[in-house]
Design an enzyme around this catalytic site. Structure first.
Site, PDB file in Angstrom:
ATOM      1  N   LYS A   1      25.160  54.065  28.499  1.00 35.33           N
ATOM      2  CA  LYS A   1      26.496  54.160  27.898  1.00 35.33           C
ATOM      3  C   LYS A   1      26.496  54.989  26.626  1.00 35.33           C
ATOM      4  O   LYS A   1      27.464  55.695  26.346  1.00 35.33           O
ATOM      5  CB  LYS A   1      27.072  52.768  27.630  1.00 35.33           C
ATOM      6  CG  LYS A   1      27.459  52.049  28.910  1.00 35.33           C
ATOM      7  CD  LYS A   1      28.463  50.939  28.682  1.00 35.33           C
ATOM      8  CE  LYS A   1      29.023  50.471  30.016  1.00 35.33           C
ATOM      9  NZ  LYS A   1      29.887  49.331  29.899  1.00 35.33           N
TER      10      LYS A   1
ATOM     11  N   LYS B   1      26.178  52.604  40.959  1.00 37.20           N
ATOM     12  CA  LYS B   1      26.918  51.364  41.252  1.00 37.20           C
ATOM     13  C   LYS B   1      28.425  51.591  41.107  1.00 37.20           C
ATOM     14  O   LYS B   1      28.856  52.449  40.319  1.00 37.20           O
ATOM     15  CB  LYS B   1      26.444  50.215  40.362  1.00 37.20           C
ATOM     16  CG  LYS B   1      26.928  50.265  38.947  1.00 37.20           C
ATOM     17  CD  LYS B   1      26.796  48.888  38.277  1.00 37.20           C
ATOM     18  CE  LYS B   1      27.501  48.942  36.933  1.00 37.20           C
ATOM     19  NZ  LYS B   1      27.904  47.683  36.402  1.00 37.20           N
TER      20      LYS B   1
ATOM     21  N   LYS C   1      33.916  50.254  36.815  1.00 36.01           N
ATOM     22  CA  LYS C   1      35.261  50.496  36.271  1.00 36.01           C
ATOM     23  C   LYS C   1      35.342  51.848  35.587  1.00 36.01           C
ATOM     24  O   LYS C   1      36.379  52.477  35.541  1.00 36.01           O
ATOM     25  CB  LYS C   1      35.592  49.472  35.189  1.00 36.01           C
ATOM     26  CG  LYS C   1      35.591  48.048  35.589  1.00 36.01           C
ATOM     27  CD  LYS C   1      36.099  47.227  34.404  1.00 36.01           C
ATOM     28  CE  LYS C   1      35.775  45.753  34.571  1.00 36.01           C
ATOM     29  NZ  LYS C   1      34.460  45.395  34.029  1.00 36.01           N
TER      30      LYS C   1
HETATM   31  N1  AQP Z   1      28.921  47.366  41.459  1.00 39.36           N
HETATM   32  C1  AQP Z   1      28.704  46.083  41.267  1.00 39.36           C
HETATM   33  N2  AQP Z   1      28.128  45.330  42.237  1.00 39.36           N
HETATM   34  C2  AQP Z   1      27.929  43.993  42.060  1.00 39.36           C
HETATM   35  N3  AQP Z   1      28.272  43.340  40.931  1.00 39.36           N
HETATM   36  C3  AQP Z   1      28.852  44.052  39.950  1.00 39.36           C
HETATM   37  N4  AQP Z   1      29.308  43.727  38.731  1.00 39.36           N
HETATM   38  C4  AQP Z   1      29.819  44.816  38.113  1.00 39.36           C
HETATM   39  N5  AQP Z   1      29.693  45.893  38.907  1.00 39.36           N
HETATM   40  C5  AQP Z   1      29.096  45.447  40.061  1.00 39.36           C
HETATM   41  C6  AQP Z   1      29.250  42.367  38.217  1.00 39.36           C
HETATM   42  O1  AQP Z   1      30.542  42.002  37.756  1.00 39.36           O
HETATM   43  C7  AQP Z   1      30.394  41.140  36.641  1.00 39.36           C
HETATM   44  C8  AQP Z   1      31.229  41.627  35.506  1.00 39.36           C
HETATM   45  O2  AQP Z   1      30.915  42.952  35.146  1.00 39.36           O
HETATM   46  P1  AQP Z   1      31.436  43.550  33.790  1.00 39.36           P
HETATM   47  O3  AQP Z   1      32.762  44.094  33.971  1.00 39.36           O
HETATM   48  O4  AQP Z   1      31.307  42.597  32.681  1.00 39.36           O
HETATM   49  O5  AQP Z   1      30.302  44.511  33.558  1.00 39.36           O
HETATM   50  P2  AQP Z   1      30.061  45.913  33.959  1.00 39.36           P
HETATM   51  O6  AQP Z   1      28.731  45.930  34.580  1.00 39.36           O
HETATM   52  O7  AQP Z   1      30.256  46.636  32.692  1.00 39.36           O
HETATM   53  O8  AQP Z   1      31.178  46.334  35.036  1.00 39.36           O
HETATM   54  P3  AQP Z   1      31.493  47.786  35.362  1.00 39.36           P
HETATM   55  O9  AQP Z   1      32.555  47.856  36.374  1.00 39.36           O
HETATM   56  O10 AQP Z   1      30.268  48.529  35.653  1.00 39.36           O
HETATM   57  O11 AQP Z   1      32.141  48.281  34.016  1.00 39.36           O
HETATM   58  P4  AQP Z   1      31.770  49.526  33.197  1.00 39.36           P
HETATM   59  O12 AQP Z   1      32.006  50.670  34.117  1.00 39.36           O
HETATM   60  O13 AQP Z   1      32.750  49.466  32.057  1.00 39.36           O
HETATM   61  O14 AQP Z   1      30.362  49.377  32.784  1.00 39.36           O
HETATM   62  C9  AQP Z   1      28.913  41.085  36.293  1.00 39.36           C
HETATM   63  O15 AQP Z   1      28.375  39.897  36.867  1.00 39.36           O
HETATM   64  C10 AQP Z   1      28.359  42.288  36.986  1.00 39.36           C
HETATM   65  O16 AQP Z   1      27.009  42.095  37.349  1.00 39.36           O
END
Ligand code: AQP
Length: 342
Positions: free
Chosen positions: A118, A201, A204
């Protein structure tokens, strides 16, 4: 020292930092809802303080927090059975995080893959909060003495760091106060991948909306995104080993298995030899059947904002009955002088 036995307690969180997507649903929300009848006290959190480690428009953040709460409930979480909270309404999370900032080491944070991804090459310009993110995450979990944390694969490293912080705190102060929390990473969809690139992966923050299925996408959009998902020209194999070299195919099969609540082997047995022109419509039908009712319920709940706010306020009240005593004991262990009654 005798080892403390900690009562089983579950904690997990999601950032209100944008649209909820299929990865969040399969990796987190769906599993939370499935576990709520196991009789273990569970706390689920909209981690708004985590979200602001990168810029959030205030109005968008408020909306995303309420929408996330709607997403939890629409996915089947009962706010009476589980405790649903907004992180900033339970101040002990941030208070314990400060203690952990003084326990954790800079080098530990620097090694975090998520920090490296990030902050990228622009680390000097990243917020201090983004660097300390895993310390706040450790506090989120340990302020409840949570023993189990259901998460997706991407959070494994942060969970290991949570254990390191608990172990160092216990060691430094000669106590057995914080549990060594277990990550629970289970099921076919612990790592849902981007629909455009099987090596990334689903996330968002991916600039391509076609890379993910948002929980608020309508049926046509879901079908279109699945139809356009990147795949290879081969038909589906008749055994799972052959998926190892085919990340995009594996991803769609995993998604199917997780949505249908069936083993990956069963999906392969049912669809072996099919090409994607046949498999993708089946997957799209399944995804729409499972996700459309959730989207509908989210939209209904978003029309009842006062109710969402009441649920979060009530959740925070219940949460603080757990967190306030744990913070008091932590302060006492650290040697901070408590206030007295005047
Ligand atoms: N692609 C994924 N597959 C399985 N589990 C996932 N999680 C996130 N992406 C996947 C799980 O969702 C929960 C919450 O995630 P989060 O929003 O707190 O964290 P994150 O990893 O930051 O989600 P994003 O979508 O990847 O956001 P950005 O793009 O902002 O970083 C967690 O249990 C995570 O494991």
């Amino acid at each position: 020292m005798t080892e403390t036995t900690f009562t089983p307690r579950v904690f997990s969180g999601i950032q209100p930092s944008g649209n909820l997507h299929l990865g969040n649903y399969l990796g987190a929300l769906k599993r939370f809802a499935a576990a709520q009848n196991e009789g273990i006290e569970s706390i689920y959190c909209m981690v708004d303080l985590h979200a602001i480690t990168v810029w959030q428009d205030p109005a968008d953040l408020r909306r995303a927090t309420r929408e996330l709460c709607a997403g939890f409930i629409a996915s089947g979480l009962d706010p009476e059975k589980s405790i649903l909270i907004n992180q900033s309404q339970v101040p002990e999370h941030a208070q314990l995080a400060w203690i952990f900032n003084c326990v954790a080491r800079m080098g530990w944070m620097q090694r975090m893959t998520q920090w490296k991804d990030k902050a990228g090459k622009n680390a000097q310009n990243a917020s201090l909060g983004l660097f300390a993110y895993p310390s706040l995450m450790a506090a989120d979990i340990l302020i409840y003495h949570a023993t189990h944390v259901p998460v997706g694969e991407d959070q494994k490293q942060h969970l290991e760091l949570t254990r390191d912080i608990a172990a160092k705190f216990n060691h430094d102060y000669g106590v057995d106060f914080f549990p060594l929390t277990e990550p629970v990473i289970e099921g076919a969809a612990t790592r849902v991948m981007s629909l455009r690139d099987g090596s990334k992966k689903m996330s968002k923050s991916d600039p391509s909306d076609a890379s993910r299925i948002n929980m608020t996408d309508d049926a046509d959009t879901i079908a279109k995104k699945i139809r356009k998902a990147k795949t290879d020209p081969e038909p589906l194999p008749d055994n799972t080993d052959e998926l190892d070299e085919r990340p995009e195919a594996r991803n769609l099969v995993n998604i199917y298995a997780a949505l249908a609540d069936m083993p990956v082997e069963q999906v392969i047995a049912d669809h072996a030899g099919q090409n994607f022109a046949t498999f993708k419509p089946s997957l799209a039908d399944l995804a729409v059947a499972k996700l459309a009712p959730i989207a509908e319920e989210m939209s209904r709940l978003m029309g009842e904002q006062d109710e969402i706010d009441r649920i979060l306020t009530r959740g925070a009240e219940r949460a603080r009955a757990i967190t306030a005593p744990i913070l008091r004991q932590t302060y006492d262990i650290v040697g901070l002088v408590p206030p007295v009654e005047l």
